[in-house]
Design a protein around this motif. Structure first.
Motif, PDB file in Angstrom:
ATOM      1  N   GLU A 178      30.065 -20.643 -55.241  1.00  0.00           N
ATOM      2  CA  GLU A 178      30.244 -20.602 -54.632  1.00  0.00           C
ATOM      3  C   GLU A 178      31.058 -20.922 -53.125  1.00  0.00           C
ATOM      4  OE1 GLU A 178      33.574 -18.500 -56.644  1.00  0.00           O
ATOM      5  OE2 GLU A 178      31.805 -18.241 -56.641  1.00  0.00           O
ATOM      6  N   GLN A 179      31.191 -19.443 -52.134  1.00  0.00           N
ATOM      7  CA  GLN A 179      31.917 -19.936 -50.945  1.00  0.00           C
ATOM      8  C   GLN A 179      29.960 -19.731 -50.053  1.00  0.00           C
ATOM      9  OE1 GLN A 179      33.033 -15.695 -51.092  1.00  0.00           O
ATOM     10  NE2 GLN A 179      34.767 -17.232 -49.691  1.00  0.00           N
ATOM     11  N   VAL A 180      28.943 -19.249 -50.392  1.00  0.00           N
ATOM     12  CA  VAL A 180      28.191 -19.957 -49.959  1.00  0.00           C
ATOM     13  C   VAL A 180      27.299 -21.398 -50.612  1.00  0.00           C
ATOM     14  CG1 VAL A 180      25.267 -19.275 -49.920  1.00  0.00           C
ATOM     15  CG2 VAL A 180      26.866 -17.734 -50.340  1.00  0.00           C
ATOM     16  N   ARG A 181      27.741 -21.822 -51.423  1.00  0.00           N
ATOM     17  CA  ARG A 181      27.453 -23.341 -51.393  1.00  0.00           C
ATOM     18  C   ARG A 181      27.616 -24.296 -50.491  1.00  0.00           C
ATOM     19  NH1 ARG A 181      23.596 -26.060 -54.698  1.00  0.00           N
ATOM     20  NH2 ARG A 181      24.082 -27.976 -55.126  1.00  0.00           N
ATOM     21  N   THR A 182      28.955 -23.752 -50.608  1.00  0.00           N
ATOM     22  CA  THR A 182      30.035 -24.851 -49.638  1.00  0.00           C
ATOM     23  C   THR A 182      29.328 -24.545 -48.303  1.00  0.00           C
ATOM     24  OG1 THR A 182      32.391 -24.077 -50.598  1.00  0.00           O
ATOM     25  CG2 THR A 182      32.864 -24.779 -48.672  1.00  0.00           C
ATOM     26  N   VAL A 183      29.503 -23.375 -47.592  1.00  0.00           N
ATOM     27  CA  VAL A 183      28.458 -23.491 -46.692  1.00  0.00           C
ATOM     28  C   VAL A 183      27.267 -24.343 -45.869  1.00  0.00           C
ATOM     29  CG1 VAL A 183      27.472 -21.683 -44.333  1.00  0.00           C
ATOM     30  CG2 VAL A 183      30.131 -20.720 -45.836  1.00  0.00           C
ATOM     31  N   VAL A 184      26.785 -24.244 -47.425  1.00  0.00           N
ATOM     32  CA  VAL A 184      25.391 -24.484 -47.119  1.00  0.00           C
ATOM     33  C   VAL A 184      25.452 -26.591 -47.135  1.00  0.00           C
ATOM     34  CG1 VAL A 184      23.128 -25.564 -48.969  1.00  0.00           C
ATOM     35  CG2 VAL A 184      23.702 -23.561 -48.295  1.00  0.00           C
ATOM     36  N   GLU A 185      26.921 -27.054 -48.437  1.00  0.00           N
ATOM     37  CA  GLU A 185      26.385 -28.217 -48.200  1.00  0.00           C
ATOM     38  C   GLU A 185      27.572 -28.599 -47.002  1.00  0.00           C
ATOM     39  OE1 GLU A 185      29.465 -28.426 -51.683  1.00  0.00           O
ATOM     40  OE2 GLU A 185      27.635 -28.747 -52.842  1.00  0.00           O
ATOM     41  N   ASP A 186      28.465 -27.924 -46.373  1.00  0.00           N
ATOM     42  CA  ASP A 186      29.017 -28.592 -45.315  1.00  0.00           C
ATOM     43  C   ASP A 186      27.815 -28.222 -43.501  1.00  0.00           C
ATOM     44  OD1 ASP A 186      31.313 -28.386 -46.154  1.00  0.00           O
ATOM     45  OD2 ASP A 186      31.695 -26.335 -45.152  1.00  0.00           O
ATOM     46  N   LEU A 187      26.704 -27.944 -44.506  1.00  0.00           N
ATOM     47  CA  LEU A 187      25.383 -27.857 -42.772  1.00  0.00           C
ATOM     48  C   LEU A 187      24.587 -28.669 -42.912  1.00  0.00           C
ATOM     49  CD1 LEU A 187      24.517 -24.159 -42.884  1.00  0.00           C
ATOM     50  CD2 LEU A 187      25.056 -25.213 -40.805  1.00  0.00           C
ATOM     51  N   ALA A 188      24.791 -28.939 -44.073  1.00  0.00           N
ATOM     52  CA  ALA A 188      23.593 -30.741 -44.729  1.00  0.00           C
ATOM     53  C   ALA A 188      24.131 -32.073 -44.626  1.00  0.00           C
ATOM     54  CB  ALA A 188      23.219 -30.594 -46.128  1.00  0.00           C
ATOM     55  N   GLN A 189      25.985 -32.036 -44.594  1.00  0.00           N
ATOM     56  CA  GLN A 189      26.730 -33.294 -43.961  1.00  0.00           C
ATOM     57  C   GLN A 189      25.750 -34.042 -42.850  1.00  0.00           C
ATOM     58  OE1 GLN A 189      28.708 -34.948 -46.535  1.00  0.00           O
ATOM     59  NE2 GLN A 189      27.685 -33.136 -47.565  1.00  0.00           N
ATOM     60  N   ALA A 209      21.417 -33.680 -49.890  1.00  0.00           N
ATOM     61  CA  ALA A 209      21.178 -33.244 -50.925  1.00  0.00           C
ATOM     62  C   ALA A 209      20.318 -32.818 -50.689  1.00  0.00           C
ATOM     63  CB  ALA A 209      21.170 -34.274 -51.906  1.00  0.00           C
ATOM     64  N   GLU A 210      19.369 -33.057 -50.110  1.00  0.00           N
ATOM     65  CA  GLU A 210      17.491 -32.389 -49.871  1.00  0.00           C
ATOM     66  C   GLU A 210      17.586 -31.429 -48.665  1.00  0.00           C
ATOM     67  OE1 GLU A 210      14.611 -32.851 -50.300  1.00  0.00           O
ATOM     68  OE2 GLU A 210      15.588 -34.494 -51.746  1.00  0.00           O
ATOM     69  N   VAL A 211      19.086 -31.352 -48.584  1.00  0.00           N
ATOM     70  CA  VAL A 211      19.163 -30.824 -47.137  1.00  0.00           C
ATOM     71  C   VAL A 211      19.512 -28.787 -47.902  1.00  0.00           C
ATOM     72  CG1 VAL A 211      20.125 -29.170 -45.284  1.00  0.00           C
ATOM     73  CG2 VAL A 211      19.663 -31.582 -44.934  1.00  0.00           C
ATOM     74  N   VAL A 212      20.010 -29.151 -48.974  1.00  0.00           N
ATOM     75  CA  VAL A 212      20.688 -28.357 -49.284  1.00  0.00           C
ATOM     76  C   VAL A 212      19.570 -27.402 -50.805  1.00  0.00           C
ATOM     77  CG1 VAL A 212      22.018 -27.922 -51.943  1.00  0.00           C
ATOM     78  CG2 VAL A 212      23.172 -29.346 -49.963  1.00  0.00           C
ATOM     79  N   LYS A 213      18.877 -28.942 -51.345  1.00  0.00           N
ATOM     80  CA  LYS A 213      18.005 -28.237 -52.007  1.00  0.00           C
ATOM     81  C   LYS A 213      17.137 -27.527 -51.335  1.00  0.00           C
ATOM     82  CE  LYS A 213      14.120 -30.299 -54.701  1.00  0.00           C
ATOM     83  NZ  LYS A 213      13.799 -31.197 -55.377  1.00  0.00           N
ATOM     84  N   TRP A 214      16.428 -27.569 -49.460  1.00  0.00           N
ATOM     85  CA  TRP A 214      15.948 -26.371 -49.083  1.00  0.00           C
ATOM     86  C   TRP A 214      16.725 -25.495 -48.055  1.00  0.00           C
ATOM     87  CZ3 TRP A 214      16.907 -25.612 -43.546  1.00  0.00           C
ATOM     88  CH2 TRP A 214      16.113 -24.985 -43.079  1.00  0.00           C
ATOM     89  N   HIS A 215      17.540 -25.250 -48.374  1.00  0.00           N
ATOM     90  CA  HIS A 215      17.862 -24.364 -48.556  1.00  0.00           C
ATOM     91  C   HIS A 215      17.969 -23.517 -49.539  1.00  0.00           C
ATOM     92  CE1 HIS A 215      20.557 -25.509 -44.942  1.00  0.00           C
ATOM     93  NE2 HIS A 215      20.334 -24.158 -44.633  1.00  0.00           N
ATOM     94  N   TYR A 216      18.170 -23.976 -50.662  1.00  0.00           N
ATOM     95  CA  TYR A 216      18.073 -23.332 -51.855  1.00  0.00           C
ATOM     96  C   TYR A 216      16.974 -23.137 -52.360  1.00  0.00           C
ATOM     97  CZ  TYR A 216      23.323 -22.621 -53.152  1.00  0.00           C
ATOM     98  OH  TYR A 216      24.223 -22.286 -52.546  1.00  0.00           O
ATOM     99  N   ALA A 217      16.042 -23.008 -51.813  1.00  0.00           N
ATOM    100  CA  ALA A 217      14.335 -22.981 -52.223  1.00  0.00           C
ATOM    101  C   ALA A 217      14.064 -21.981 -51.294  1.00  0.00           C
ATOM    102  CB  ALA A 217      13.815 -23.927 -51.414  1.00  0.00           C
ATOM    103  N   SER A 218      14.741 -20.983 -50.330  1.00  0.00           N
ATOM    104  CA  SER A 218      14.252 -19.960 -49.718  1.00  0.00           C
ATOM    105  C   SER A 218      15.310 -18.812 -49.482  1.00  0.00           C
ATOM    106  CB  SER A 218      13.658 -20.810 -47.794  1.00  0.00           C
ATOM    107  OG  SER A 218      14.745 -19.158 -47.411  1.00  0.00           O
ATOM    108  N   GLN A 219      15.000 -17.747 -50.021  1.00  0.00           N
ATOM    109  CA  GLN A 219      16.400 -17.029 -50.105  1.00  0.00           C
ATOM    110  C   GLN A 219      16.200 -16.464 -48.392  1.00  0.00           C
ATOM    111  OE1 GLN A 219      17.863 -15.310 -52.446  1.00  0.00           O
ATOM    112  NE2 GLN A 219      19.042 -14.173 -51.328  1.00  0.00           N
ATOM    113  N   GLY A 220      16.053 -16.393 -47.492  1.00  0.00           N
ATOM    114  CA  GLY A 220      15.988 -15.781 -46.801  1.00  0.00           C
ATOM    115  C   GLY A 220      16.749 -17.178 -45.291  1.00  0.00           C
ATOM    116  N   ARG A 221      16.738 -18.500 -46.595  1.00  0.00           N
ATOM    117  CA  ARG A 221      18.216 -19.243 -45.302  1.00  0.00           C
ATOM    118  C   ARG A 221      19.009 -19.589 -46.429  1.00  0.00           C
ATOM    119  NH1 ARG A 221      12.985 -22.982 -45.471  1.00  0.00           N
ATOM    120  NH2 ARG A 221      13.236 -22.852 -47.907  1.00  0.00           N
ATOM    121  N   LEU A 222      19.557 -18.991 -47.704  1.00  0.00           N
ATOM    122  CA  LEU A 222      20.501 -18.406 -48.395  1.00  0.00           C
ATOM    123  C   LEU A 222      21.189 -17.426 -47.651  1.00  0.00           C
ATOM    124  CD1 LEU A 222      20.027 -18.910 -52.121  1.00  0.00           C
ATOM    125  CD2 LEU A 222      21.018 -20.414 -50.689  1.00  0.00           C
TER     126      LEU A 222
END
Length: 434
Positions: A368-379, A385-398
């Motif tokens: 949930e912490q990782v999700r929060t960071v990704v969503e903050d970056l995406a804002q 929503a597409e940026v969040v999806k893009w992050h979760y499509a790559s383990q490196g970005r995660l």
């Protein structure tokens, strides 16, 4: 397999391994037999090549492959058996033994990770910037935004600081032209410091159509080594003078900043909100910087040379990539290794300390912490929503998001252990402008 470990220094080890030669010969023979089933050799049908011929053709290559696999496999087993944490890559070296020996022996030299004992942080003080965004700060930001949208209009008068002038210039040193000393229809804004102050200064007061000759002495530390410290004579012809015209702060200006209804007060409020977000980010960065330094100051460890070397190579490659992204040929730019060594040493040392803090205090990143960071970056993007999806499509970005969470967790843990003192400052001081 038999193995023993020698200490060669604080972190350097030598692992000596002995393996029955029979095991190697059995594996070589097994691989050659498998290869014989499919080997294609002129004069023989597939699968019918005599083993002796296969050995003549492929024996040395297969033996080399087996030896490599044996070294790696038995090294890994010995490391597990000896409970060693290897840092970097081992250097393998077969030992010289008699030809009729029944054992194959080799040594592997490598470094191990250091034991990390965290220092005492109880006496550490961290300054927390306290900044109140004022109306004056909003006014200054508005002025910057106006200057970013500046337009220039012809001026029938001598040039003054802030004007844009267009010139031809030609320079010589001891009567000889030099690289970069000549240009036509070159435009510059007086006072911006794009060129040397001694060059820009004489242009003020000139009018369109005028010419002037003057001398400029290049600083001793000038980036162009061929002219550094030398005096050049320049001939300049000024073609045009243009005065800066800043846009008015009105509804049209507000619309240009994304305020659809052109409301000026709403525009100011949005600027204030943006400044406050930047303040929050800068304060967080200041605290993080102090936390990391406090961990380094309190904890003394020796970083493995192998890891420092790997980090140094990574930093140098990043520098090359940056140069190439700017259109420069990285091969033509010298990058001395010693420029990167201190930073590589610091990053490796800090990484080892952070890993220990995370491990012993259970500060691992939660999903949930990782999700929060990704969503903050995406804002900050048009389609979060597409940026969040893009992050979760790559383990490196995660992994990058996870690293950010780990650092935040460490910062919070340290802040609880130290004295935090408020330090009032202006926005300009926080931004490093004063």
């Amino acid at each position: 397999m038999q193995s023993n470990v020698e200490d060669l220094g604080a972190l350097e080890r030598r692992l000596n391994v002995s393996i029955p030669q029979e095991k190697i010969e059995t594996e070589v023979e097994s691989r050659l037999k498998r290869l014989a089933r499919t080997a294609k050799i002129h004069g023989f049908r597939p699968g019918k090549v005599p083993l002796k011929i296969v050995m003549q053709q492929y024996g040395p290559q297969v033996r080399q492959e087996v030896m490599g696999d044996v070294l790696q496999k038995n090294f890994s087993e010995a490391v597990r058996e000896q409970k060693l944490r290897v840092a970097g890559y081992p250097h393998f070296e077969p030992k010289q033994v008699a030809e009729d020996t029944s054992q194959f022996e080799f040594s592997a030299t490598f470094e191990v990770y250091p034991d990390v004992t965290l220092g005492d942080l109880s006496g550490t003080r961290i300054d927390q910037p306290v900044v109140n965004v004022t109306g004056s700060d909003v006014d200054k930001t508005l002025e910057i935004l106006r200057k970013q949208r500046v337009q220039y209009e012809p001026a029938e008068r001598p040039a003054v600081i802030g004007d844009r002038v267009t010139i031809d210039y030609s320079g010589v040193i001891d009567g000889v032209e030099f690289a970069g000393g000549k240009a036509e229809n070159f435009a510059l804004v007086l006072g911006e410091g794009r060129l040397l102050k001694d060059f820009e200064g004489p242009l003020a007061g000139m009018s369109a159509g005028q010419g002037k000759t003057f001398e400029v002495t290049f600083p001793a530390d000038y980036h162009g080594k061929e002219v550094a410290g030398k005096t050049a004579t320049f001939e300049v012809k000024l073609h045009s003078v243009e005065a800066a015209k800043l846009p008015e702060v009105d509804a049209e200006f507000a619309v240009s900043l994304g305020v659809a209804d052109g409301n000026i007060e709403k525009m100011r409020n949005e600027i204030r909100a943006n400044l406050e977000r930047e303040v929050s980010k800068r304060v967080k960065a200041r605290i993080k910087e102090q936390v990391m330094q406090s961990l380094l100051d309190a904890t003394t460890i020796q970083a493995p040379k192998a890891l420092v070397e790997q980090e140094l190579e990574r930093l140098m490659q990043d520098a090359r990539n940056d140069l190439e992204s700017r259109g420069m040929n990285a091969k033509n730019v010298p990058l001395p290794r010693d420029l990167f060594h201190e930073r590589a040493q610091r990053r490796v040392t800090l990484g080892l300390i952070l890993a220990e803090v995370v491990k012993i205090n259970g500060l691992h990143a939660k999903p949930e912490q990782v999700r929060t960071v990704v969503e903050d970056l995406a804002q900050s993007y048009e389609n979060p929503a597409e940026v969040v999806k893009w992050h979760y499509a790559s383990q490196g970005r995660l992994n990058e998001a996870e690293s950010a969470v780990l650092e935040d967790n460490v910062v919070m843990w340290v802040v609880d252990k130290v004295t935090v003192a408020d330090k009032p400052m202006t926005l300009d001081e926080l931004m490093g402008k004063s």
